[in-house]
Motif scaffolding. Structure first.
Motif, PDB file in Angstrom:
ATOM      1  N   ARG A   1       3.934   0.122  -0.725  1.00  6.38           N
ATOM      2  CA  ARG A   1       3.017  -1.016  -0.857  1.00  6.38           C
ATOM      3  C   ARG A   1       1.695  -0.705  -0.150  1.00  6.38           C
ATOM      4  NH1 ARG A   1       5.466  -6.641  -0.738  1.00  6.38           N
ATOM      5  NH2 ARG A   1       5.738  -5.950  -2.874  1.00  6.38           N
ATOM      6  N   TYR A   2       0.614  -1.119  -0.803  1.00  9.33           N
ATOM      7  CA  TYR A   2      -0.748  -0.973  -0.281  1.00  9.33           C
ATOM      8  C   TYR A   2      -1.406  -2.344  -0.302  1.00  9.33           C
ATOM      9  CZ  TYR A   2      -0.208   4.047  -0.855  1.00  9.33           C
ATOM     10  OH  TYR A   2       0.240   5.343  -0.758  1.00  9.33           O
ATOM     11  N   ALA A   3      -2.282  -2.614   0.665  1.00  5.60           N
ATOM     12  CA  ALA A   3      -2.958  -3.910   0.705  1.00  5.60           C
ATOM     13  C   ALA A   3      -4.356  -3.761   1.282  1.00  5.60           C
ATOM     14  CB  ALA A   3      -2.154  -4.898   1.543  1.00  5.60           C
ATOM     15  N   GLY A   4      -5.254  -4.625   0.805  1.00  5.83           N
ATOM     16  CA  GLY A   4      -6.615  -4.685   1.321  1.00  5.83           C
ATOM     17  C   GLY A   4      -7.541  -5.337   0.322  1.00  5.83           C
ATOM     18  N   GLY A   5      -8.552  -6.007   0.808  1.00  6.51           N
ATOM     19  CA  GLY A   5      -9.565  -6.607  -0.048  1.00  6.51           C
ATOM     20  C   GLY A   5      -9.024  -7.626  -1.033  1.00  6.51           C
ATOM     21  N   GLY A   6      -7.943  -8.331  -0.658  1.00  5.86           N
ATOM     22  CA  GLY A   6      -7.373  -9.337  -1.538  1.00  5.86           C
ATOM     23  C   GLY A   6      -6.389  -8.788  -2.548  1.00  5.86           C
ATOM     24  N   ILE A   7      -6.129  -7.487  -2.496  1.00  2.00           N
ATOM     25  CA  ILE A   7      -5.220  -6.845  -3.441  1.00  2.00           C
ATOM     26  C   ILE A   7      -3.978  -6.353  -2.712  1.00  2.00           C
ATOM     27  CG2 ILE A   7      -4.929  -4.831  -4.944  1.00  2.00           C
ATOM     28  CD1 ILE A   7      -7.820  -5.190  -5.812  1.00  2.00           C
TER      29      ILE A   7
END
Length: 92
Positions: free
Chosen positions: A51-57
């Motif tokens: 899982r990756y996350a950042g900038g609302g994604i």
């Protein structure tokens, strides 16, 4: 799937119109309606991929093929006619 393989720490997710499929990553960046740098969270998503996350994604990404297997943008699924593509982030 080799879960011991080193996964990228950071990727860029591009949200592009579906008709833009098949273009090179640099061209997709030009037509993207949204992009975000995402960082590995250290978690595995429901899809079984990192899982990756950042900038609302929030995205589950297959590290081998760089395919987005699951995606939320601002907490929602993508609208029809849009797709997500992955590219390596530019060096800072």
């Amino acid at each position: 799937m080799d879960t011991h393989r080193q996964h990228p720490k950071r990727l860029e997710i591009l949200i592009v119109p579906e008709h833009a499929q098949g273009h090179e990553a640099e061209r997709l960046a030009e037509v993207a309606i949204r992009s975000a740098l995402v960082e590995a969270t250290g978690e595995t998503g429901a899809s079984g991929y990192p899982r990756y996350a950042g900038g609302g994604i929030v995205a589950d990404v297959d590290p081998e093929s760089r395919t987005v297997e699951a995606l939320l943008v601002d907490g929602s699924e993508l609208d029809y006619g849009l797709s997500a593509r992955v590219r390596e982030p530019r060096p800072e």
